[in-house]
Design a protein around this motif. Structure first.
Motif, PDB file in Angstrom:
ATOM      1  N   ASP A   1       0.797  -1.227   0.000  1.00 39.10           N
ATOM      2  CA  ASP A   1       0.000   0.000   0.000  1.00 39.10           C
ATOM      3  C   ASP A   1       0.830   1.279   0.000  1.00 39.10           C
ATOM      4  OD1 ASP A   1      -2.502  -1.175  -0.189  1.00 39.10           O
ATOM      5  OD2 ASP A   1      -2.619  -1.536   1.964  1.00 39.10           O
ATOM      6  N   THR A   2       2.146   1.153  -0.120  1.00 40.89           N
ATOM      7  CA  THR A   2       3.003   2.332  -0.271  1.00 40.89           C
ATOM      8  C   THR A   2       3.126   2.635  -1.759  1.00 40.89           C
ATOM      9  OG1 THR A   2       4.233   1.777   1.729  1.00 40.89           O
ATOM     10  CG2 THR A   2       5.296   3.294   0.201  1.00 40.89           C
ATOM     11  N   THR A   3       3.071   3.906  -2.103  1.00 46.49           N
ATOM     12  CA  THR A   3       3.148   4.326  -3.502  1.00 46.49           C
ATOM     13  C   THR A   3       4.521   4.930  -3.796  1.00 46.49           C
ATOM     14  OG1 THR A   3       2.223   6.471  -2.895  1.00 46.49           O
ATOM     15  CG2 THR A   3       0.668   4.799  -3.599  1.00 46.49           C
ATOM     16  N   GLY A   4       4.839   5.064  -5.098  1.00 49.82           N
ATOM     17  CA  GLY A   4       6.036   5.810  -5.472  1.00 49.82           C
ATOM     18  C   GLY A   4       7.070   5.036  -6.261  1.00 49.82           C
ATOM     19  N   ALA A   5       8.293   5.568  -6.265  1.00 46.90           N
ATOM     20  CA  ALA A   5       9.353   5.137  -7.182  1.00 46.90           C
ATOM     21  C   ALA A   5       9.936   3.777  -6.817  1.00 46.90           C
ATOM     22  CB  ALA A   5      10.463   6.181  -7.199  1.00 46.90           C
ATOM     23  N   VAL A   6       9.980   2.891  -7.817  1.00 43.93           N
ATOM     24  CA  VAL A   6      10.619   1.570  -7.682  1.00 43.93           C
ATOM     25  C   VAL A   6      11.603   1.404  -8.839  1.00 43.93           C
ATOM     26  CG1 VAL A   6      10.296  -0.936  -7.579  1.00 43.93           C
ATOM     27  CG2 VAL A   6       8.566   0.578  -6.584  1.00 43.93           C
TER      28      VAL A   6
ATOM     29  N   HIS B   1      -5.563   3.209   2.209  1.00 47.21           N
ATOM     30  CA  HIS B   1      -4.192   2.721   2.452  1.00 47.21           C
ATOM     31  C   HIS B   1      -3.449   3.747   3.289  1.00 47.21           C
ATOM     32  CE1 HIS B   1      -2.392   5.547  -0.517  1.00 47.21           C
ATOM     33  NE2 HIS B   1      -3.532   5.374  -1.152  1.00 47.21           N
ATOM     34  N   GLN B   2      -2.284   3.331   3.832  1.00 49.31           N
ATOM     35  CA  GLN B   2      -1.515   4.269   4.654  1.00 49.31           C
ATOM     36  C   GLN B   2      -0.952   5.393   3.791  1.00 49.31           C
ATOM     37  OE1 GLN B   2      -0.085   0.979   4.531  1.00 49.31           O
ATOM     38  NE2 GLN B   2       1.898   1.268   3.589  1.00 49.31           N
ATOM     39  N   ALA B   3      -0.819   6.571   4.382  1.00 51.88           N
ATOM     40  CA  ALA B   3      -0.363   7.744   3.632  1.00 51.88           C
ATOM     41  C   ALA B   3       1.164   7.784   3.613  1.00 51.88           C
ATOM     42  CB  ALA B   3      -0.931   9.015   4.265  1.00 51.88           C
ATOM     43  N   LEU B   4       1.744   6.980   2.724  1.00 54.64           N
ATOM     44  CA  LEU B   4       3.202   6.926   2.589  1.00 54.64           C
ATOM     45  C   LEU B   4       3.548   6.846   1.107  1.00 54.64           C
ATOM     46  CD1 LEU B   4       5.979   6.737   3.986  1.00 54.64           C
ATOM     47  CD2 LEU B   4       5.690   4.248   4.038  1.00 54.64           C
ATOM     48  N   HIS B   5       4.410   7.767   0.659  1.00 58.17           N
ATOM     49  CA  HIS B   5       4.741   7.861  -0.765  1.00 58.17           C
ATOM     50  C   HIS B   5       6.255   7.978  -0.938  1.00 58.17           C
ATOM     51  CE1 HIS B   5       4.227   8.874  -4.989  1.00 58.17           C
ATOM     52  NE2 HIS B   5       4.911   9.991  -4.827  1.00 58.17           N
ATOM     53  N   ALA B   6       6.837   7.076  -1.742  1.00 64.02           N
ATOM     54  CA  ALA B   6       8.269   7.147  -2.084  1.00 64.02           C
ATOM     55  C   ALA B   6       8.431   8.212  -3.158  1.00 64.02           C
ATOM     56  CB  ALA B   6       8.759   5.782  -2.574  1.00 64.02           C
ATOM     57  N   ALA B   7       8.711   9.436  -2.724  1.00 66.53           N
ATOM     58  CA  ALA B   7       8.597  10.606  -3.595  1.00 66.53           C
ATOM     59  C   ALA B   7       9.793  10.817  -4.513  1.00 66.53           C
ATOM     60  CB  ALA B   7       8.393  11.855  -2.727  1.00 66.53           C
TER      61      ALA B   7
ATOM     62  N   ILE C   1       0.044   9.614  -7.254  1.00 67.51           N
ATOM     63  CA  ILE C   1      -0.864   8.945  -8.198  1.00 67.51           C
ATOM     64  C   ILE C   1      -2.296   9.061  -7.695  1.00 67.51           C
ATOM     65  CG2 ILE C   1      -1.483   6.757  -9.301  1.00 67.51           C
ATOM     66  CD1 ILE C   1       1.394   5.871  -9.034  1.00 67.51           C
ATOM     67  N   ASP C   2      -2.546   8.486  -6.519  1.00 68.42           N
ATOM     68  CA  ASP C   2      -3.922   8.488  -6.006  1.00 68.42           C
ATOM     69  C   ASP C   2      -3.980   9.051  -4.588  1.00 68.42           C
ATOM     70  OD1 ASP C   2      -2.522   6.481  -4.869  1.00 68.42           O
ATOM     71  OD2 ASP C   2      -3.823   4.847  -5.497  1.00 68.42           O
ATOM     72  N   GLU C   3      -3.017   9.934  -4.266  1.00 66.90           N
ATOM     73  CA  GLU C   3      -2.981  10.487  -2.905  1.00 66.90           C
ATOM     74  C   GLU C   3      -3.429  11.943  -2.834  1.00 66.90           C
ATOM     75  OE1 GLU C   3      -0.415   9.155  -4.416  1.00 66.90           O
ATOM     76  OE2 GLU C   3       0.651   7.762  -3.139  1.00 66.90           O
ATOM     77  N   GLN C   4      -3.966  12.469  -3.944  1.00 66.79           N
ATOM     78  CA  GLN C   4      -4.352  13.884  -3.916  1.00 66.79           C
ATOM     79  C   GLN C   4      -5.308  14.172  -2.761  1.00 66.79           C
ATOM     80  OE1 GLN C   4      -3.767  12.363  -6.736  1.00 66.79           O
ATOM     81  NE2 GLN C   4      -2.653  13.741  -8.088  1.00 66.79           N
ATOM     82  N   ASP C   5      -6.135  13.164  -2.421  1.00 67.09           N
ATOM     83  CA  ASP C   5      -7.076  13.365  -1.326  1.00 67.09           C
ATOM     84  C   ASP C   5      -6.367  13.308   0.035  1.00 67.09           C
ATOM     85  OD1 ASP C   5      -6.530  10.716  -1.981  1.00 67.09           O
ATOM     86  OD2 ASP C   5      -8.350   9.961  -1.010  1.00 67.09           O
TER      87      ASP C   5
END
Length: 305
Positions: free
Chosen positions: A142-147, A265-271, A291-295
């Motif tokens: 559930d973490t978003t961002g760069a891989v 999901h948890q609010a964590l983003h690999a920015a 991506i989908d964290e604007q809210d």
């Protein structure tokens, strides 16, 4: 230094500062080819000077073309799944993509689809690249961002070493409950498994070393939430989630570690991810837009980096 992919070969035009170096010296000391791969290249006659097989002790001259067999055709290794992946950076050696929430980085069982690796396989296939899908690091489901993915065995070996040496820098943005006492800090607490929960981790004196650096960017009193920028010195499972929860500030929406909010999901983003390129050593910096964290996060990623 000039280099380009020519079929299965990487062709390097020898710069003036490599004049007099042997082929073996360039492979070992300049391209950092590990022993096992060096042996494979030797056995497959995978190093040439100006298109000819010569002894590896041969001294190279300025303008020589050194060809190294790097891009052998490979099976993708996972099932292709159509998805629109957001590419942040790509060349012949490395791919960086922006992972959405609710998706594993790679399959955990045979035949699994709809992971990021399946989408990367589709991307490679649609570009006509016969490349094995290899991730260099992971993010929680559930973490978003760069891989980061590497496209050939040498890039994998070098990127793994860079990760071990902590030369791959990752910056995260997290939304946590409450107001932190300190504006900046370092959390140096070992992390181990939780005996009472199969997938949960906890701070434990017998766990693995874990170091998290944080900086509070904004406190939103209306919601009693803090926006925190986080950088890791180590990459333990659930590290940010465990450490911030340990401070008494669990991530927004992270019910496993103490949030009472039932978010998607948890609010964590690999920015952001920054690393020296595995072949050219040029510094590559990739910023991953929300991506989908604007809210969840106000504004754009650039506002906080």
């Amino acid at each position: 230094m000039q280099m380009r992919k020519k079929g299965e070969w990487l062709e390097i035009t020898i710069p003036h500062n490599w004049v007099g170096y042997s082929i073996e010296s360039v492979l070992k000391n300049e391209l950092h080819v590990p022993k096992k791969l060096l042996h494979q290249i030797r056995m497959s006659k995978g190093a040439k000077q100006n298109g000819k097989e010569v002894p590896w002790s041969t001294a190279l001259q300025q303008g020589d073309k050194l060809q190294v067999l790097l891009f052998q055709l490979e099976e993708l290794g996972v099932i292709t799944t159509y998805m629109d992946i957001e590419v942040l950076y790509e060349d012949d050696h490395v791919l960086v993509v922006n992972k959405p929430a609710g998706m594993n980085v790679h399959p955990n069982e045979e035949g699994q689809t709809n992971t990021l690796a399946n989408g990367v396989a589709y991307h490679y296939q649609s570009q006509g690249q016969e490349v094995k899908v290899r991730h260099i690091h992971r993010l929680d489901q559930d973490t978003t961002g760069a891989v980061v993915f590497a496209k050939h065995p040498l890039a994998v070996a070098i990127m793994d070493r860079l990760l071990e040496q902590r030369s791959i820098k990752r910056t995260y943005l997290a939304l946590v409950h409450g107001k932190l006492k300190q504006k900046k800090g370092v959390i140096n607490e070992r992390i181990g498994k939780d005996r009472h929960h199969p997938s949960r981790r906890r701070v434990s004196p017998t766990g693995q070393e874990a170091v998290t650096n944080y900086e509070v960017l904004n406190y939103m009193s209306k919601n009693d939430l803090s926006l925190v920028k986080v950088q890791l010195d180590t990459g333990r499972t659930h590290q940010i989630r465990v450490h911030l929860s340990h401070l008494g500030h669990p991530l927004y929406g992270d019910s496993m570690y103490g949030s009472k909010v039932k978010g998607s999901h948890q609010a964590l983003h690999a920015a952001k991810v920054t690393f020296p390129h595995p072949i050219s050593e040029e510094v590559i910096e990739c910023v991953a837009p929300f991506i989908d964290e604007q809210d969840l996060f106000p504004g754009s990623v650039q506002d906080y980096l």
